[in-house]
Write a protein that holds these residues in place. Structure first.
Motif, PDB file in Angstrom:
ATOM      1  N   ILE A  40       4.711  17.003  -5.584  1.00  0.00           N
ATOM      2  CA  ILE A  40       4.422  18.136  -4.711  1.00  0.00           C
ATOM      3  C   ILE A  40       3.436  19.015  -5.474  1.00  0.00           C
ATOM      4  O   ILE A  40       3.615  19.286  -6.665  1.00  0.00           O
ATOM      5  N   ASN A  41       2.391  19.448  -4.801  1.00  0.00           N
ATOM      6  CA  ASN A  41       1.379  20.284  -5.450  1.00  0.00           C
ATOM      7  C   ASN A  41       1.951  21.643  -5.837  1.00  0.00           C
ATOM      8  O   ASN A  41       3.026  22.039  -5.386  1.00  0.00           O
ATOM      9  N   LYS A  42       1.205  22.346  -6.664  1.00  0.00           N
ATOM     10  CA  LYS A  42       1.616  23.696  -7.074  1.00  0.00           C
ATOM     11  C   LYS A  42       1.735  24.602  -5.856  1.00  0.00           C
ATOM     12  O   LYS A  42       1.240  24.286  -4.772  1.00  0.00           O
ATOM     13  N   GLU A  43       2.360  25.751  -6.071  1.00  0.00           N
ATOM     14  CA  GLU A  43       2.599  26.713  -4.991  1.00  0.00           C
ATOM     15  C   GLU A  43       1.310  27.058  -4.241  1.00  0.00           C
ATOM     16  O   GLU A  43       0.278  27.312  -4.861  1.00  0.00           O
ATOM     17  N   ARG A  44       1.384  27.026  -2.913  1.00  0.00           N
ATOM     18  CA  ARG A  44       0.298  27.382  -1.991  1.00  0.00           C
ATOM     19  C   ARG A  44      -0.902  26.442  -2.063  1.00  0.00           C
ATOM     20  O   ARG A  44      -1.993  26.799  -1.621  1.00  0.00           O
ATOM     21  N   VAL A  45      -0.740  25.243  -2.588  1.00  0.00           N
ATOM     22  CA  VAL A  45      -1.871  24.310  -2.687  1.00  0.00           C
ATOM     23  C   VAL A  45      -1.782  23.256  -1.591  1.00  0.00           C
ATOM     24  O   VAL A  45      -0.736  22.647  -1.383  1.00  0.00           O
ATOM     25  N   GLU A  46      -2.913  23.071  -0.887  1.00  0.00           N
ATOM     26  CA  GLU A  46      -3.075  22.015   0.101  1.00  0.00           C
ATOM     27  C   GLU A  46      -4.059  21.005  -0.465  1.00  0.00           C
ATOM     28  O   GLU A  46      -4.856  21.337  -1.345  1.00  0.00           O
ATOM     29  N   GLU A  47      -4.016  19.752   0.065  1.00  0.00           N
ATOM     30  CA  GLU A  47      -4.885  18.712  -0.481  1.00  0.00           C
ATOM     31  C   GLU A  47      -5.280  17.738   0.620  1.00  0.00           C
ATOM     32  O   GLU A  47      -4.473  17.388   1.472  1.00  0.00           O
ATOM     33  N   ILE A  48      -6.542  17.322   0.576  1.00  0.00           N
ATOM     34  CA  ILE A  48      -7.053  16.328   1.509  1.00  0.00           C
ATOM     35  C   ILE A  48      -7.486  15.103   0.703  1.00  0.00           C
ATOM     36  O   ILE A  48      -7.956  15.246  -0.428  1.00  0.00           O
ATOM     37  N   PHE A  49      -7.274  13.911   1.269  1.00  0.00           N
ATOM     38  CA  PHE A  49      -7.533  12.658   0.568  1.00  0.00           C
ATOM     39  C   PHE A  49      -8.437  11.779   1.422  1.00  0.00           C
ATOM     40  O   PHE A  49      -8.206  11.644   2.622  1.00  0.00           O
ATOM     41  N   LEU A  50      -9.417  11.146   0.807  1.00  0.00           N
ATOM     42  CA  LEU A  50     -10.293  10.187   1.477  1.00  0.00           C
ATOM     43  C   LEU A  50     -10.198   8.869   0.720  1.00  0.00           C
ATOM     44  O   LEU A  50     -10.531   8.818  -0.473  1.00  0.00           O
ATOM     45  N   LEU A 109     -11.585   5.598  -0.349  1.00  0.00           N
ATOM     46  CA  LEU A 109     -12.947   5.070  -0.435  1.00  0.00           C
ATOM     47  C   LEU A 109     -13.011   3.555  -0.291  1.00  0.00           C
ATOM     48  O   LEU A 109     -14.022   3.031   0.178  1.00  0.00           O
ATOM     49  N   ASP A 110     -11.971   2.850  -0.723  1.00  0.00           N
ATOM     50  CA  ASP A 110     -11.977   1.390  -0.712  1.00  0.00           C
ATOM     51  C   ASP A 110     -10.624   0.859  -0.273  1.00  0.00           C
ATOM     52  O   ASP A 110      -9.608   1.507  -0.498  1.00  0.00           O
ATOM     53  N   GLY A 111     -10.608  -0.341   0.294  1.00  0.00           N
ATOM     54  CA  GLY A 111      -9.376  -1.088   0.513  1.00  0.00           C
ATOM     55  C   GLY A 111      -8.374  -0.449   1.446  1.00  0.00           C
ATOM     56  O   GLY A 111      -8.722   0.269   2.379  1.00  0.00           O
ATOM     57  N   THR A 112      -7.090  -0.711   1.143  1.00  0.00           N
ATOM     58  CA  THR A 112      -5.983  -0.163   1.929  1.00  0.00           C
ATOM     59  C   THR A 112      -4.935   0.404   0.978  1.00  0.00           C
ATOM     60  O   THR A 112      -4.803  -0.036  -0.162  1.00  0.00           O
ATOM     61  N   ALA A 113      -4.196   1.386   1.490  1.00  0.00           N
ATOM     62  CA  ALA A 113      -3.135   2.013   0.687  1.00  0.00           C
ATOM     63  C   ALA A 113      -2.026   2.464   1.612  1.00  0.00           C
ATOM     64  O   ALA A 113      -2.262   2.783   2.780  1.00  0.00           O
ATOM     65  N   GLU A 114      -0.819   2.511   1.068  1.00  0.00           N
ATOM     66  CA  GLU A 114       0.303   3.097   1.774  1.00  0.00           C
ATOM     67  C   GLU A 114       0.387   4.559   1.342  1.00  0.00           C
ATOM     68  O   GLU A 114       0.522   4.853   0.160  1.00  0.00           O
ATOM     69  N   PHE A 115       0.269   5.465   2.301  1.00  0.00           N
ATOM     70  CA  PHE A 115       0.327   6.903   2.063  1.00  0.00           C
ATOM     71  C   PHE A 115       1.709   7.362   2.509  1.00  0.00           C
ATOM     72  O   PHE A 115       2.082   7.184   3.664  1.00  0.00           O
ATOM     73  N   THR A 116       2.487   7.900   1.573  1.00  0.00           N
ATOM     74  CA  THR A 116       3.825   8.401   1.896  1.00  0.00           C
ATOM     75  C   THR A 116       3.786   9.919   1.841  1.00  0.00           C
ATOM     76  O   THR A 116       3.434  10.500   0.820  1.00  0.00           O
ATOM     77  N   LEU A 117       4.132  10.545   2.972  1.00  0.00           N
ATOM     78  CA  LEU A 117       4.106  11.994   3.099  1.00  0.00           C
ATOM     79  C   LEU A 117       5.480  12.445   3.566  1.00  0.00           C
ATOM     80  O   LEU A 117       5.919  12.086   4.670  1.00  0.00           O
ATOM     81  N   ASP A 118       6.191  13.182   2.705  1.00  0.00           N
ATOM     82  CA  ASP A 118       7.561  13.625   3.009  1.00  0.00           C
ATOM     83  C   ASP A 118       8.429  12.461   3.470  1.00  0.00           C
ATOM     84  O   ASP A 118       9.195  12.566   4.425  1.00  0.00           O
ATOM     85  N   ARG A 164       0.081  19.255   3.338  1.00  0.00           N
ATOM     86  CA  ARG A 164       0.196  20.710   3.466  1.00  0.00           C
ATOM     87  C   ARG A 164       1.023  21.266   2.303  1.00  0.00           C
ATOM     88  O   ARG A 164       1.602  20.519   1.527  1.00  0.00           O
ATOM     89  N   ILE A 165       1.090  22.557   2.228  1.00  0.00           N
ATOM     90  CA  ILE A 165       1.853  23.232   1.186  1.00  0.00           C
ATOM     91  C   ILE A 165       3.284  22.700   1.170  1.00  0.00           C
ATOM     92  O   ILE A 165       3.938  22.630   2.209  1.00  0.00           O
ATOM     93  N   GLY A 166       3.752  22.282  -0.014  1.00  0.00           N
ATOM     94  CA  GLY A 166       5.136  21.858  -0.201  1.00  0.00           C
ATOM     95  C   GLY A 166       5.474  20.443   0.228  1.00  0.00           C
ATOM     96  O   GLY A 166       6.619  20.034   0.106  1.00  0.00           O
ATOM     97  N   GLN A 167       4.505  19.667   0.719  1.00  0.00           N
ATOM     98  CA  GLN A 167       4.808  18.301   1.147  1.00  0.00           C
ATOM     99  C   GLN A 167       4.703  17.330  -0.034  1.00  0.00           C
ATOM    100  O   GLN A 167       3.717  17.343  -0.773  1.00  0.00           O
ATOM    101  N   SER A 168       5.717  16.486  -0.195  1.00  0.00           N
ATOM    102  CA  SER A 168       5.663  15.461  -1.236  1.00  0.00           C
ATOM    103  C   SER A 168       4.755  14.340  -0.746  1.00  0.00           C
ATOM    104  O   SER A 168       4.701  14.047   0.457  1.00  0.00           O
ATOM    105  N   HIS A 169       4.018  13.728  -1.677  1.00  0.00           N
ATOM    106  CA  HIS A 169       3.103  12.664  -1.291  1.00  0.00           C
ATOM    107  C   HIS A 169       2.883  11.689  -2.440  1.00  0.00           C
ATOM    108  O   HIS A 169       3.022  12.039  -3.613  1.00  0.00           O
ATOM    109  N   SER A 170       2.570  10.440  -2.062  1.00  0.00           N
ATOM    110  CA  SER A 170       2.247   9.387  -3.019  1.00  0.00           C
ATOM    111  C   SER A 170       1.382   8.352  -2.314  1.00  0.00           C
ATOM    112  O   SER A 170       1.280   8.335  -1.085  1.00  0.00           O
TER     113      SER A 170
END
Length: 121
Positions: free
Chosen positions: A53-63, A65-74, A89-95
């Motif tokens: 989970i990102n630091k407090e009040r931090v949002e993040e966008i991901f692009l 670039l290659d291949g395929t990936a499994e994106f896990t969000l909350d 979004r703020i407070g969401q766990s992701h991998s």
């Protein structure tokens, strides 16, 4: 013009994968901004950017670039293909897990969200 050339020694291990941060380039941008950053992560088949989970009040966008990936969000899993964009979004766990047969690259940009009371009227 500032160009930051791709060089393998610019990558450091973070979140269990190799990450190239753009801290120096971001420092060259306008000094009047909320905290922000950007990076490219490279990881091989089956490797995972560990859940976090990102630091407090931090949002993040991901692009992706290659291949395929499994994106896990909350805890919810979705497949990303090259060119797809994900958002935490703020407070969401992701991998991310590389589901390709080749190394992939993931570009991310993050920023500290401005509170409503700090926004311009």
């Amino acid at each position: 013009m500032t160009i930051d050339r791709h060089e393998p020694d610019k990558y450091k291990e973070e979140y269990d994968v190799m990450v190239r941060r753009f801290t120096e380039l971001m420092a060259l941008t306008s000094p009047l901004k909320e905290a922000m950053g950007a990076a490219i992560s490279e990881f091989g088949p089956g490797e995972t950017v560990r859940e976090h989970i990102n630091k407090e009040r931090v949002e993040e966008i991901f692009l992706l670039l290659d291949g395929t990936a499994e994106f896990t969000l909350d805890g919810v899993k979705q497949e990303l293909r090259a060119g797809d964009v994900g958002f935490a979004r703020i407070g969401q766990s992701h991998s991310f897990t590389n589901t390709s047969e080749e190394k992939i690259r993931l570009f991310s940009v993050w920023w500290r969200a401005v509170s409503p009371e700090g926004a311009a009227a």
